[in-house]
Design a protein around this motif. Structure first.
Motif, PDB file in Angstrom:
ATOM      1  N   LEU A   1       1.008  -1.196  -0.048  1.00 30.74           N
ATOM      2  CA  LEU A   1      -0.164  -0.128   0.056  1.00 30.74           C
ATOM      3  C   LEU A   1       0.956   1.369   0.022  1.00 30.74           C
TER       4      LEU A   1
ATOM      5  N   ASP B   1       2.179   3.074  -2.088  1.00 27.53           N
ATOM      6  CA  ASP B   1       2.034   4.086  -3.049  1.00 27.53           C
ATOM      7  C   ASP B   1       0.871   4.837  -2.982  1.00 27.53           C
ATOM      8  N   ILE B   2      -0.133   4.638  -1.762  1.00 24.22           N
ATOM      9  CA  ILE B   2      -1.364   5.085  -1.804  1.00 24.22           C
ATOM     10  C   ILE B   2      -1.012   6.581  -0.878  1.00 24.22           C
ATOM     11  N   PRO B   3      -1.282   7.757  -1.263  1.00 25.08           N
ATOM     12  CA  PRO B   3      -1.311   8.641  -0.501  1.00 25.08           C
ATOM     13  C   PRO B   3      -1.951   8.645   0.806  1.00 25.08           C
ATOM     14  N   GLY B   4      -1.088   8.980   2.077  1.00 22.98           N
ATOM     15  CA  GLY B   4      -1.702   9.000   3.363  1.00 22.98           C
ATOM     16  C   GLY B   4      -1.309   7.704   4.187  1.00 22.98           C
ATOM     17  N   VAL B   5      -0.832   6.923   3.357  1.00 19.53           N
ATOM     18  CA  VAL B   5      -0.501   5.396   4.087  1.00 19.53           C
ATOM     19  C   VAL B   5       1.089   5.807   4.734  1.00 19.53           C
TER      20      VAL B   5
ATOM     21  N   ARG C   1       4.721   5.517   5.500  1.00 19.79           N
ATOM     22  CA  ARG C   1       5.817   4.619   4.859  1.00 19.79           C
ATOM     23  C   ARG C   1       6.643   3.799   5.685  1.00 19.79           C
TER      24      ARG C   1
END
Length: 77
Positions: free
Chosen positions: A41, A43-47, A49
């Motif tokens: 996940l 590459d999903i914004p807000g997840v 790193r």
């Protein structure tokens, strides 16, 4: 049957509250199991790193929703 529903919600919620607070306080033991999901996940914004931060976020959501589950409903549906 109403007494079962009155008792069931807080008992079910306690699992989410306990697990969530444990993940918030001690995320490191849970991080290896969560790493493949966080990587998938990423590459999903807000997840987050960092896996540890994702575990903490998940723990916070679990604890909050557990509290809401415990507080919701009074058995009159």
């Amino acid at each position: 049957m109403a007494i079962v529903r009155i008792c069931a919600r807080p008992l079910l919620a306690s699992m989410f509250i306990a697990g969530g607070t444990d993940a918030l306080r001690r995320p490191a033991p849970l991080a290896p199991a969560a790493e493949p999901v966080v990587d998938a996940l990423a590459d999903i914004p807000g997840v987050p790193r960092r896996t540890v931060n994702a575990v903490r976020l998940n723990g916070g959501v679990q604890a909050a929703t557990g509290l809401l589950l415990a507080a919701s409903g009074n058995g009159h549906e």
